[in-house]
Scaffold this active site. Structure first.
Site, PDB file in Angstrom:
ATOM      1  N   GLU A 122     -21.289  82.255  51.324  1.00  0.00           N
ATOM      2  CA  GLU A 122     -20.994  80.891  50.856  1.00  0.00           C
ATOM      3  C   GLU A 122     -19.533  80.769  50.455  1.00  0.00           C
ATOM      4  O   GLU A 122     -18.897  79.739  50.676  1.00  0.00           O
ATOM      5  CB  GLU A 122     -21.901  80.540  49.676  1.00  0.00           C
ATOM      6  CG  GLU A 122     -21.797  79.093  49.190  1.00  0.00           C
ATOM      7  CD  GLU A 122     -20.732  78.867  48.135  1.00  0.00           C
ATOM      8  OE1 GLU A 122     -20.440  77.699  47.807  1.00  0.00           O
ATOM      9  OE2 GLU A 122     -20.166  79.872  47.623  1.00  0.00           O
ATOM     10  N   ASP A 151     -23.464  86.153  47.839  1.00  0.00           N
ATOM     11  CA  ASP A 151     -22.138  86.769  47.862  1.00  0.00           C
ATOM     12  C   ASP A 151     -21.328  86.384  46.639  1.00  0.00           C
ATOM     13  O   ASP A 151     -21.583  85.366  45.994  1.00  0.00           O
ATOM     14  CB  ASP A 151     -21.379  86.401  49.140  1.00  0.00           C
ATOM     15  CG  ASP A 151     -21.161  84.909  49.303  1.00  0.00           C
ATOM     16  OD1 ASP A 151     -22.113  84.145  49.069  1.00  0.00           O
ATOM     17  OD2 ASP A 151     -20.043  84.497  49.673  1.00  0.00           O
TER      18      ASP A 151
END
Length: 384
Positions: free
Chosen positions: A135, A73
């Protein structure tokens, strides 16, 4: 191999995998590439089916391998002033621009580019790939994966988390705890504020107490702390509430975080805040209306990476990179979660954290080349 890495990175950047959006297509892309290299790939989707973690292995099914870990991400580009399309890899001399180039699709691209080389080598110990979701918003993907990995018989002995460190070896970092506090008051006309419960005003009191605790934390810093700053930090990222000048706001929200240097600091802050809320704020609010409330949502509590005297990962990466020192950093990663599983862990990857989350984020070809050199050295090490 650098051309191959750039090709993969271009593809990865074209997937706008902002944490608020699905990453399943990106994970599927990485899975196809790893499987074509001979990896045994598992995909772990969340309950929505739109987010997923990937775990891949090349080499024998034995313990003692090496894990290459990265998050898929990226942070948003909204309201940032980019000079290029953030979702298209753009060349500017030695630099490659695009959202996620350094944080941390550059490392993922290099690791996947090397997969064919790993697959063509008779490895005595396995290399594992772990690519996670979310994350940036609390290490949610890695935290969901950890319980599944705990059940495994053959876990890696070493983990390298490829966050951007300019290929420096990082052996420790602070934890990261993120929270959202929500204040529910009583709306009313601004001309008579005592008849309402001003949610924004109580949110400000809460923030004021947070800032007091931030100063107290400075006095709790360990004498031998290697962090900069050496104490646990507190940051208020957002305070929102209210609708107009003349309306007593009935709702407010505070988003805040702390980055502990030691476990006890996090408990200290939470206990002090709870005592303040229950002993002072709520009684005052409920003296006006019994329905007033303050709720705190834990967005994520991620442990730090604790420096260890005996660290096999540090020794291995030093051998592969020629690095002769190891540092600590204030930013957080997923590394502590792998350390909790019993792995020896370091953070080491291409690019600079100074470029992460900024417009015109970039990584240099020089840094990618250094990363590929490390990963090629790892191939020879695992085959020896």
């Amino acid at each position: 191999m650098l051309d191959r890495t750039e090709e993969i990175l271009r593809d990865l950047i074209a997937h706008p995998s902002v944490s608020s959006d699905p990453n399943a297509a990106l994970i599927g892309n990485l899975a196809d590439r790893l499987e074509s290299a001979g990896a045994r790939v598992e995909i772990f989707a969340d309950e929505t089916g739109e987010k997923a973690n990937l775990w891949g292995t090349i080499g024998p099914d034995v313990a003692g391998g090496v894990l290459l870990s990265g998050h898929s991400d990226v942070v948003p580009v909204k309201d940032q002033d980019w000079s290029t399309d953030p979702w298209e890899l753009t060349e500017r001399g030695d630099l490659l621009l695009g959202r996620g180039t350094c944080d941390m699709k550059g490392f993922i691209a290099a690791a996947v580019a090397m997969a064919d080389e790993y697959g063509a080598t008779s490895l005595r110990r396995p290399v594992h790939f772990c690519f996670t979701h979310d994350e940036e918003v609390g290490c949610l993907g890695a935290q969901a994966l950890v319980p599944l990995l705990k059940q495994r018989e053959h876990l890696p002995a070493i983990a390298v988390v490829g966050e951007p460190t300019e290929m420096r070896i990082i052996e420790g970092h602070k934890g990261c705890c993120e929270y959202t506090a929500r204040f529910h008051g009583l709306e009313g006309h601004g001309s008579n504020p005592d008849r309402g419960v001003n949610a924004v005003a109580y949110a400000v009191k809460y923030v004021t107490r947070l800032m007091e605790l931030a100063e107290e934390l400075k006095l709790r810093a360990p004498r031998d702390s290697r962090f900069d700053p050496p104490w646990t930090t507190v940051n208020v990222g957002k305070l929102a509430g209210g609708v107009a000048h003349n309306v007593i706001p009935g709702r407010a929200e505070v988003e805040w975080e702390m980055r502990p240097v030691q476990y006890g600091d996090a408990e200290f802050v939470k206990e002090q805040l709870q005592a303040y809320v229950e002993g002072e704020l709520l009684p005052a609010m409920r003296a006006i209306t019994p329905w007033a409330d303050i709720s705190v949502e834990t967005i994520g509590e991620v442990v730090g990476l604790e420096p260890m005297d005996d660290n096999m990962a540090r020794a291995l990466v030093a051998q592969l990179t020629g690095g002769n020192s190891a540092d600590v950093v204030p930013f957080g990663t997923e590394a502590g979660l792998f350390q909790e599983l019993g792995m020896s862990v370091v953070v080491c990857g291409p690019g600079s954290i100074a470029q992460a989350h900024k417009p015109d984020e970039y990584i240099s070809r020089t840094q990618l080349s250094e990363c590929l050199t490390m990963l090629e050295g790892l191939r020879r090490n695992l085959a020896a």
